[in-house]
Design a protein around this motif. Sequence first.
Motif, PDB file in Angstrom:
ATOM      1  N   LEU A   1      70.906  80.687  25.246  1.00 42.84           N
ATOM      2  CA  LEU A   1      70.462  80.688  23.806  1.00 42.84           C
ATOM      3  C   LEU A   1      71.024  81.798  22.691  1.00 42.84           C
ATOM      4  CD1 LEU A   1      68.121  78.621  22.711  1.00 42.84           C
ATOM      5  CD2 LEU A   1      66.613  80.696  23.290  1.00 42.84           C
TER       6      LEU A   1
ATOM      7  N   GLU B   1      65.423  81.665  14.167  1.00 46.78           N
ATOM      8  CA  GLU B   1      65.330  80.462  14.540  1.00 46.78           C
ATOM      9  C   GLU B   1      65.601  79.268  15.760  1.00 46.78           C
ATOM     10  OE1 GLU B   1      66.507  81.376  11.583  1.00 46.78           O
ATOM     11  OE2 GLU B   1      64.879  81.004  10.275  1.00 46.78           O
ATOM     12  N   SER B   2      66.363  79.976  16.433  1.00 46.16           N
ATOM     13  CA  SER B   2      66.830  79.314  17.849  1.00 46.16           C
ATOM     14  C   SER B   2      65.186  80.048  19.195  1.00 46.16           C
ATOM     15  CB  SER B   2      67.702  79.412  18.492  1.00 46.16           C
ATOM     16  OG  SER B   2      68.063  81.127  18.709  1.00 46.16           O
TER      17      SER B   2
END
Lengths: 604, 124
Positions: free
Chosen positions: A413, A418-419
Amino acid sequence: MNSKLYRSHVLVCTGTGCVSSGSNRIKEIMVAKLEEFGLQDEIKVVETGCHGFCEQGPIVIVYPEGVFYCRIQTDDVHAIVEEHLLKGRIVQRLLYTEGGTQARIPAYSDIDFYKKQHRIVLANCGRINPESIKEYIAVNGYEACGRALTEMTPEEVIVEVKESGLRGRGGAGFPTGLKWEFTRRTPGDQRYLICNADEGDPGAFMDRSLLEGDPHRIIEGMIIAAYAIGADEGYIYVRAEYPLAIRRLEIAIEQAREYGLMGEDIFGSGFNFNLKIKKGAGAFVCGEETALMASIEGQRGMPRPKPPFPSVSGLWGKPTNINNVETFGNIPDIIRGGAEAYRAIGTEKSTGTKVFALTGKINNTGLVEVPMGMSLREIIYEIGGGISDGRNLKAVQIGGPSGGCIPVELLDLPIDYESLRAVGAMMGSGGMVVMDDSTCMVDVARFFLAFTQSESCGKCTPCREGTKRMLEILDRLCSGEGREGDIELLEELGKHIITTSLCQLGGSAPNPVLSTLKYFRAEYEAHIKERRCPANVCDGMGAPYVIDEASCIGCTACTRVCPTGAISGVRKQPHVIDPRLCMICGACADKCPVNAIAQERRVG
Amino acid sequence: MKSLQELRELRAELEKEISARNGEGKPKIIIGMGTCGIAAGARDILQAVSQEVRKRNLDVITTQTGCIGMCEQEPLIDIQLPGQDRITYGRVTAKDVERIVVEHVVNGHVVEELAIARLEEGGI
């Protein structure tokens, strides 16, 4: 000016990490030894802030060669002075060795831990003396402030910051330039600027290190911000548990005043600015901006509903702008290098870098600064040096007690605002706690919730009562008393607390529970249905331990660790555990060299 | 601080004080400090170099190295100007130091009569 040139500089880290491992004493001995060898006029000893590689402290760096010595003990100082500084021979045995190899690495810049980082905010930490404004000026310090005040209008400064894409580093990620604009546009005769240095997350020490290692950078960022929003008065709200950070800030503010960088008519621009330090008593809720302002005003630190936002009605009802320490730390570089250059770092929506405090089961504990968008894998394995004791990574807890746990499956990731939100965690202030496979996720959730529950100010019911009830459920899960329906109840409570709490303390407190439920639900189920802790962390769970007679070699290792003396047997003969005495702590199973000890499986 | 100009002037002065921490692209004066060098008086040479650098306010790196095998010629000083060959001077006396610093480091001319070796750029 009386500038004195030295052929060599010896930098001794005096950040809190290195001080606690004895660097003050190292520095004293270094100075004494240099005099003993008659080198005091050739070699300068400089105290610096944190280098970030706290795992290897105390750290000593020798320039011009840039040789990095680590874990220096008082006895080693003699060798550095006599061998390196006098005779020019690098002391090999004190060099850093990269994990897994025997190669000794002399140069600071060649160590993996530093090679993969991108240091903007931390650029001066460990390179300059934080108690010397001269050294800060020598590395371009106050240039950005000078340019902003004399060559730019406040509006132009705001445009530059907006275009840089900088977002609040305190965790929520609100665009900084926009916040400044809101405050500037609110009509009023008086505006205030506040730096939030109330760092309270367990395992986080980014702000502390920055204030200790480069206080002038924060002050410079604040002067620029104050100019942009039109404030002539500012506060740094820092917790009293950070005495070194406070002392260095006091010195820095005094020096800035002496050099005419604070006070009246700075840079001949007609702009005035004064800065005060407000010491907090260490309540976690005071990191929430409305509670923080109440605390500065002399009231009890409790949040109030928003709106009105601080930019409209803040400190003493006046328009106020609050940013985090690290946010201010980025400002000088944005003004000096321009928004475009800054935006080139990181990702499209999360520009620039982020500082993380790496802690937990990781080899290179310390402070790192990486471009936004770097993957967790790179941070943990390439910079952090992997998991300690040869174990496997299980999860990473990001964002402290308001954040969430990210499982090993999501290791690739990219880390940006946002992530992280998409997977149920949040950037938070930048704490990163690495957990290996010996960690019980229910226990972790309980730890963080116990923290937020005890720090809840009690003003609103969902947070005060809700976190208490959630903690009670987690307590009973961890002691083998879990009931059917507990998981569902945790989820329901968590959702309600998030939506109905007054401030973000309650609004994020259930995150550690909800994210571990999302990714490690089976562990919760094992605690309830099988009365078993899969990681063997929760004591008193399930059936007593038994020794497999066929594999026991009679080494007696288990008898020595058993706290209740429940294990008996003759040396080199199979041993037995008395189930009436076994308190199910699992110490014997951890110790057994042949894995002959396990819990009796019992379902239900 | 009354103007940006004032800050910049101050910085120009202060940069020198910490220049030892930024060695890239600067002339290097390297003194042989092996046992042989020390026995031949390298310590005095190092001090003479430091004094000379300080006196002339030079932005250079003064560093040391171990024995490079020409013990007979100690004390040795190497001068490495950026992008140029590294020149070794042998049997240097404290008196020679000033000349080497002025002629070679400041003005860029190798002092041929004292030079004993030349290492091409990018060599050892």
